[in-house]
Structures are given as C-alpha cells and as structure tokens.
Design a protein around this motif. Structure first.
Motif, PDB file in Angstrom:
ATOM      1  N   CYS A  78      37.262  48.521  45.635  1.00 20.64           N
ATOM      2  CA  CYS A  78      38.265  49.526  46.006  1.00 20.64           C
ATOM      3  C   CYS A  78      39.409  49.585  44.999  1.00 20.64           C
ATOM      4  O   CYS A  78      39.961  50.665  44.730  1.00 20.64           O
ATOM      5  CB  CYS A  78      38.812  49.226  47.403  1.00 20.64           C
ATOM      6  SG  CYS A  78      37.597  49.416  48.726  1.00 20.64           S
ATOM      7  N   TRP A  79      39.752  48.446  44.428  1.00 23.54           N
ATOM      8  CA  TRP A  79      40.886  48.374  43.493  1.00 23.54           C
ATOM      9  C   TRP A  79      40.502  48.869  42.109  1.00 23.54           C
ATOM     10  O   TRP A  79      41.187  49.691  41.514  1.00 23.54           O
ATOM     11  CB  TRP A  79      41.376  46.925  43.439  1.00 23.54           C
ATOM     12  CG  TRP A  79      42.480  46.672  42.434  1.00 23.54           C
ATOM     13  CD1 TRP A  79      43.562  47.465  42.172  1.00 23.54           C
ATOM     14  CD2 TRP A  79      42.590  45.551  41.556  1.00 23.54           C
ATOM     15  NE1 TRP A  79      44.352  46.909  41.195  1.00 23.54           N
ATOM     16  CE2 TRP A  79      43.780  45.724  40.797  1.00 23.54           C
ATOM     17  CE3 TRP A  79      41.823  44.404  41.361  1.00 23.54           C
ATOM     18  CZ2 TRP A  79      44.179  44.797  39.841  1.00 23.54           C
ATOM     19  CZ3 TRP A  79      42.233  43.484  40.412  1.00 23.54           C
ATOM     20  CH2 TRP A  79      43.398  43.682  39.657  1.00 23.54           C
TER      21      TRP A  79
ATOM     22  N   PRO B  44      36.718  52.769  41.033  1.00 15.57           N
ATOM     23  CA  PRO B  44      36.809  54.131  40.499  1.00 15.57           C
ATOM     24  C   PRO B  44      37.242  54.178  39.036  1.00 15.57           C
ATOM     25  O   PRO B  44      36.716  54.986  38.259  1.00 15.57           O
ATOM     26  CB  PRO B  44      37.863  54.777  41.409  1.00 15.57           C
ATOM     27  CG  PRO B  44      37.761  54.024  42.701  1.00 15.57           C
ATOM     28  CD  PRO B  44      37.484  52.607  42.290  1.00 15.57           C
TER      29      PRO B  44
ATOM     30  N   ARG C 278      39.663  59.390  46.612  1.00 16.97           N
ATOM     31  CA  ARG C 278      38.435  58.581  46.622  1.00 16.97           C
ATOM     32  C   ARG C 278      38.696  57.125  46.974  1.00 16.97           C
ATOM     33  O   ARG C 278      37.931  56.502  47.708  1.00 16.97           O
ATOM     34  CB  ARG C 278      37.732  58.689  45.269  1.00 16.97           C
ATOM     35  CG  ARG C 278      37.064  60.035  45.067  1.00 16.97           C
ATOM     36  CD  ARG C 278      36.494  60.201  43.679  1.00 16.97           C
ATOM     37  NE  ARG C 278      36.170  61.609  43.450  1.00 16.97           N
ATOM     38  CZ  ARG C 278      35.965  62.148  42.257  1.00 16.97           C
ATOM     39  NH1 ARG C 278      36.027  61.387  41.162  1.00 16.97           N
ATOM     40  NH2 ARG C 278      35.680  63.430  42.142  1.00 16.97           N
ATOM     41  N   ARG C 279      39.770  56.553  46.454  1.00 16.62           N
ATOM     42  CA  ARG C 279      40.040  55.144  46.764  1.00 16.62           C
ATOM     43  C   ARG C 279      40.314  54.970  48.260  1.00 16.62           C
ATOM     44  O   ARG C 279      39.913  53.970  48.865  1.00 16.62           O
ATOM     45  CB  ARG C 279      41.209  54.632  45.937  1.00 16.62           C
ATOM     46  CG  ARG C 279      41.528  53.149  46.198  1.00 16.62           C
ATOM     47  CD  ARG C 279      42.562  52.597  45.243  1.00 16.62           C
ATOM     48  NE  ARG C 279      41.993  52.306  43.939  1.00 16.62           N
ATOM     49  CZ  ARG C 279      42.242  52.976  42.826  1.00 16.62           C
ATOM     50  NH1 ARG C 279      43.063  54.010  42.859  1.00 16.62           N
ATOM     51  NH2 ARG C 279      41.704  52.639  41.680  1.00 16.62           N
ATOM     52  N   THR C 280      40.977  55.938  48.862  1.00 13.43           N
ATOM     53  CA  THR C 280      41.267  55.865  50.300  1.00 13.43           C
ATOM     54  C   THR C 280      39.985  55.846  51.114  1.00 13.43           C
ATOM     55  O   THR C 280      39.804  55.006  52.001  1.00 13.43           O
ATOM     56  CB  THR C 280      42.130  57.058  50.731  1.00 13.43           C
ATOM     57  OG1 THR C 280      43.381  57.010  50.036  1.00 13.43           O
ATOM     58  CG2 THR C 280      42.393  57.021  52.238  1.00 13.43           C
TER      59      THR C 280
ATOM     60  N   THR D 247      37.952  52.672  50.607  1.00  9.19           N
ATOM     61  CA  THR D 247      38.524  51.584  51.407  1.00  9.19           C
ATOM     62  C   THR D 247      38.091  51.704  52.870  1.00  9.19           C
ATOM     63  O   THR D 247      37.780  50.703  53.525  1.00  9.19           O
ATOM     64  CB  THR D 247      40.062  51.600  51.311  1.00  9.19           C
ATOM     65  OG1 THR D 247      40.449  51.475  49.928  1.00  9.19           O
ATOM     66  CG2 THR D 247      40.677  50.461  52.106  1.00  9.19           C
TER      67      THR D 247
END
Length: 461
Positions: free
Chosen positions: A74-75, A78, A439-441, A444
């Motif tokens: 997640c960190w 991307p 996308r990261r949201t 997660t």
C-alpha cells in the motif's frame, strides 16, 4: 474546462463511494437474513453466512508477515509499479502474491492453514493413494461420481472432472506427497494470476493500465481462499491460459495461442465451471484484433486436451450431468436458491474486495460510453476508458458476465468466495479506471478486508 473535469471527478468519486456502500449493504443484509433464517429454523448452511467459515478471532504465525506485506504494498506498490522495468515488476508481483497468500494462510498455522487443508476426507489427497492405475481411473471415473455407493469419490473429487485429482496424483508420483507440498503447489499456482492478469492488460491495452493493475492483483483479498484451496490452482492455470492466448492474438504467435488454448482446455478438466472462462477468452480475441486468426490455434490446443481425455475414457458431458445429480444428493438440496442467488453476489464484497465495486461501476459506464459512441468531451474519454484502453473495462465486464452466469445457474450456492476465484481476479483488470489519486486508498481497503476476514473467521478452505 478544468472546472468541468474537477466537478466530474468529484461526482464520480461520490458515485464510487455509493457503489461500495451498496455492496457493503448487500453483504450486511445477506448476513442479517442468514442469521434470521437460522433463528427461524431454516438455516442456509454457512456458519458465518454468507461466508462459509466459522467465527473464531485469532492471530498466528503469519499475522506480522501479512501486515508487513500489506503495509509495504500500500505504501510503495503504486509508485514502484509506475517506474520499475516491466519484467522486474512481474517478478516482484509474483513474489508479493506468494508472500501475501502464504502469510494469510499461516495466520491459521502451518497444519491448519496449509498442510492439513487438502488432507481431509472431503479433499483430493484422500483419494490419491487409491489411484494405482491412471488409465483405469479415467475410464471408470464417471461410475464413481454419484454418492451412496461403496466406492463413491469423496466430495471434491466427485464434484470436479478428473484433471483436478490427476494434478495431485502426478505431484505424489514425482515424490512430493502430502498436504504440505499440495498446499505449496496451490499457493504457487494461484500467485500466477498476479502476473497473468496485468500482463494480459499490458498486451491488449496500455503499459500504464497494466501497471495500475499490478498492486491490486498481488494484494488480492481472494488470496484468503487461494491459500489453500484447489480453486487457487484453477485460477492460476486459467489465468495463464488467458495470458498466453492474449500473447498469441497480439503477437501473431501460433505457439502462444496453442498453449493458451491447451491450458484453458485443461482448465475445463479441472473444474466444470471453467467453461465460463469463455466470455473472458472472447474478450481477449476481440481486443487482439491484429492477429485474430491465431485464435484458431487456441481452439486446436483445447481440442487436443479434449481429445486426450476422451480417448482415455472420460466423457465430460456425462460427468457434468452426474455431478449435477451428486450436487443435489448433498447439502446443495438444503441451500435455498432464493437466498443464495443474491447472497452469492454479496460475497464479492469480501472475496474481490470493495475496489471491485468501483471497477465494475466505472467499467459499466465505460462500456456504455463505447457502445453508444457518446465521446463528446476529452475528459470523459480519459476518465472512462480512452486512456487505459478498452481492455480496462471489457475484461472486468467479461468476468462479471461469467460470474452472473455461474450465479444464475444455481450450481454455485455458497462457497463462491473460493469457487469463483478464476473469475473474480479478472475484476482487477480494470484497476486503471480508478483515478490515480484514489488507488492507494482502495488498495488499503482491499488489504484491510483480507486481514479482517482472516483474523476474525476460520475459513473452511
């Protein structure tokens, strides 16, 4: 123009959230109705309805590893997906998927989570010692499908064509016997989807669209069930077949198409339900317009597999009809279609994750835009498919078509969190439709769903 695009993105972001809330609400209703039916003396026969699992909060050896993998992907996922060389990204995606699946399985412990999963009396390994003559097994396979006879196959062997049992027999024959090796094989094969799905998008769409898929394919919530179940193996085989077919129709490779067709054909002898890979395969052929004649080689590859099994004495159609009869000799006769026909779809919120609702909503809009040819604003084109290409919305919609067909058939009542793995992974092919800022949201959220389920529930598969 910029003000219009900002407002459009805000509106679609709100629509994404509504789609996810509807999906979560459907799951909540399915859980509530399942509990109510149990109290009324009409159980749906799934202990943690609509999921086939038992409520048992726990932690295990895999907990810290699973959390670490989730945090790292997640960190950094991307960003790495956007800049690393493609070949190295595929290697990293595969390694990540293996680590993610293995760590989730180890939350339940080595024995309960991996080594013992395929050794129960309902599973494939229970029948492996009895297969001393493969030819005789294949020719007599259909005679042992029905239940309540002395030599009936165990539940999972009876419910599938002989290819599934053959895989574990072959594994045993090469000296890799026991539940540990069988579980490892399922994990390693399931992780191939984290390569096959994004690579198919890269071949049929654009590089940017494929890079967006990588973290979502590697950190897929369905890994809870692919480690360990044979359905994870089925997903890996079929996804690899689709990727090879995509290579064949985009590069004009007869060998690639032949191999892809052979794997997809073999998939139909792993699970009867894998005939529903047809919508995804057709989408690949449609998108690979440059070398569509290569698809004939794929049909040839599939025909070779069909011919080999038929010559060995196994009649696929006869087996399919007998499986339907066996299906209703057991628990399926007590699982009501009226509940499961919609509760199955609620399971997708967990098995495919909330990002699937976002992808499907956007894919449906993109498909509508393409069909109606309403391409009046560049912003709409970029947002709904012109940027990532047709593959980003057509592949998820093809997977959705396979899921709907499986659902309406009535032969998937409960347990679809694992049974539909070969289809649900392809919903992530549309990850590029999700705006890069979000996308990261959603990634997660995907990880959080998998970790929550695996720590609160003891899954049966």
């Amino acid at each position: 123009m910029m003000a219009v695009l900002v407002r459009l993105r805000r509106d679609t972001g709100r629509a994404d959230l509504i789609a996810v809330l509807v999906a979560v609400g459907l799951f909540a209703v399915a859980a509530a109705v399942g509990g109510l039916l149990y109290l009324l003396g009409r159980p749906v026969h799934a202990s943690a309805a609509p999921l086939f699992a038992h409520w048992r909060p726990h932690v295990g050896l895999g907990t810290p590893l699973a959390v670490a993998v989730a945090v790292l992907v997640c960190w950094r996922g991307p960003a790495l997906a956007a800049r690393l060389p493609w070949r190295w990204l595929l290697v990293l995606s595969y390694a990540t998927a293996v680590a993610w699946t293995l760590s989730l399985a180890l939350i339940d412990g080595w024995r309960r989570g991996i080594a013992g999963r395929l050794t129960t009396r309902h599973e494939y390994l229970h029948e492996v010692p009895g297969v001393t003559d493969i030819s005789a097994m294949l020719s007599a396979f259909t005679t042992r499908i029905l239940d309540f006879q002395p030599d009936s196959w165990t539940t999972h062997v009876a419910g599938h064509p002989p290819g599934a049992l053959l895989v574990f027999v072959w594994l045993d024959r090469v000296g890799l016997s026991g539940g540990g090796w069988a579980g490892a094989l399922c994990i390693l094969m399931a992780a191939l989807t984290a390569v096959a799905v994004p690579h198919t998008v890269q071949l049929l769409g654009t590089d940017d669209a494929a890079r967006a898929v990588l973290p979502f394919a590697a950190l897929f919530p369905g890994a809870v069930w692919s480690g360990v179940s044979a359905d994870g193996l089925f997903a890996g085989v079929s996804a690899t077949g689709v990727a090879l077919l995509a290579y064949g129709v985009t590069r004009g490779s007869a060998l690639g198409a032949l191999a892809g067709g052979a794997l997809l054909g073999f998939g139909c002898y792993l699970s009867y339900g894998l005939v529903l890979m047809v919508p995804i395969a057709l989408a690949v052929v449609f998108l690979g317009h440059r070398h569509r004649p290569a698809a004939w080689w794929a049909l040839g590859g599939a025909a070779l597999v069909v011919g080999a099994f038929t010559a060995a004495g196994f009649d696929w159609l006869a087996g399919y009809h007998l499986v339907i009869e066996r299906y209703y000799q057991g628990i399926a006769s007590r699982r009501g279609y009226g509940y499961w026909v919609w509760a199955n779809l609620a399971i997708l919120t967990v098995a495919a994750g909330p990002a699937a609702a976002v992808v499907l909503r956007r894919a449906a809009v993109a498909g509508w835009q393409a069909i109606s040819s309403l391409r009046r604003r560049a912003g709409i084109i970029e947002l709904y498919g012109g940027g990532p290409g047709y593959a980003a919305w057509l592949l998820p919609l093809a997977a959705a078509a396979a899921i709907v067909a499986a659902d309406l058939s009535g032969y998937s009542k409960a347990e679809v969190e694992r049974i539909w793995l070969p289809f649900t992974w392809w919903l992530m092919a549309g990850a590029a439709l999700i705006p890069s800022t979000g996308r990261r949201t959603w990634l997660t959220a995907q990880a959080a769903v998998a970790l929550t389920v695996n720590h609160l529930l003891l899954t049966a598969w």
